[in-house]
Design a protein around this motif. Structure first.
Motif: not given
Length: 328
Positions: A260-269
């Motif tokens: 919610l605070l830092l959306p990253n489009l699932n970049f952590s996958y």
């Protein structure tokens, strides 16, 4: 250069050794997702315009600071959409590159889809070799993690103050060595200067240069640079020439409030993105679920939340204590 602690390997198999049953389950995910791309694009701009309008209306320093922070997080979304369009997981190159340029890349001032594609696709093809532009520009002590907390905060402070913006921008525009990937159906050369000319005309006619500089340029060269830095730190462990993807790419599952605070489009996958660059960001959680069901994920090597990974990169030690560092 010595790394005090190597990254724990979360995905147990190299892409070349994945079971056929798993690959078969992933085939339906390998399609373009223009609807999700547009949803994220429109959502980002709705947030941007809404918070800027509210900040201008309220004219209070607290709302101004909040707007700057929120705008920077959505600038990051625009950058990540440029990344996805580089792989054509949103649209075909034409007219998709024009859409992504006009509404995601050009607003960030220094990006184009075709320019980013040339560098980023080389990173995929020449992964952590001497021809990998990402490996080249992210070598040295500045990218050597784990590191001391004071050094890390000094680097982030430079990003937040805008001191590192020029260096980061130059790094993203560096020409890759060796074979150069040329984008097909290239965007007309006149489009970009015409875009900025129109923007300058609108800002002059409406007298909104001040708003533009405060609520767009300022977050772009400060908070956005810090977010980009953090994204890169979560992307790979650098200074590891010849490393395989699973050896220097962390697997981070984010908490709901982090998304919610830092959306990253699932970049952590990100490891799954390197295994299957033709799969849209929106489908990467499903890829993770398939890997888990096939027993190919070591949960003890997964970082559960950003805080868990932050503790890892700020706690120099040996490989023997890595298990404790990956748990929150």
């Amino acid at each position: 250069m010595h790394l005090a602690k190597l990254l724990p390997v979360a995905v147990k198999e190299d892409k070349s050794r994945l079971p056929p049953q798993l690959l078969e389950k992933l085939k339906p995910l390998k399609t373009r997702r223009p609807g999700r791309f547009l949803l994220e694009l429109v959502g980002a701009w709705l947030v941007i315009f809404s918070v800027i309008a509210l900040a201008v209306h309220l004219d209070h320093w607290l709302m101004t600071v909040t707007a700057i922070l929120l705008v920077a997080t959505r600038q990051n979304i625009l950058g990540l959409l440029v990344h996805d369009q580089a792989h054509c997981t949103g649209f075909k190159p034409y007219p998709g590159d024009i859409i992504a340029n006009l509404f995601a890349a050009y607003p960030l001032m220094v990006l184009t889809v075709e320019g980013y594609s040339r560098i980023h696709l080389t990173h995929h093809a020449k992964y952590f070799t001497e021809q990998d532009p990402d490996h080249i520009r992210k070598s040295g002590e500045e990218w050597n993690y784990p590191m001391r907390t004071a050094q890390f905060l000094k680097i982030l402070g430079g990003d937040l103050l805008g001191l590192n913006a020029i260096k980061l921008i130059k790094g993203k525009q560096a020409a890759p060595k060796g074979r150069v990937f040329v984008r097909q159906n290239r965007v007309p050369r006149w489009l970009r200067p015409a875009y900025y000319l129109l923007l300058a005309t609108i800002l002059t006619a409406t007298g909104t240069w001040g708003i533009f500089l405060l609520y767009w340029v300022l977050p772009l060269v400060t908070v956005f640079q810090l977010i980009v830095r953090w994204g890169a730190v979560c992307e790979h462990q650098y200074n590891r020439l010849g490393a395989r993807v699973q050896e220097n790419t962390p697997l981070i599952t984010m908490r709901w409030w982090e998304r919610l605070l830092l959306p990253n489009l699932n970049f952590s996958y990100h490891i799954y993105h390197h295994y299957f660059p033709g799969i849209s960001f929106s489908q990467l959680p499903k890829v993770h679920d398939v890997f888990v069901r096939h027993g190919l994920v070591d949960d003890e090597a997964v970082f559960h939340g950003y805080w868990s990974y932050l503790r890892f990169i700020l706690s120099p030690g040996t490989d023997s204590d890595r298990g404790e560092s990956t748990r929150q």
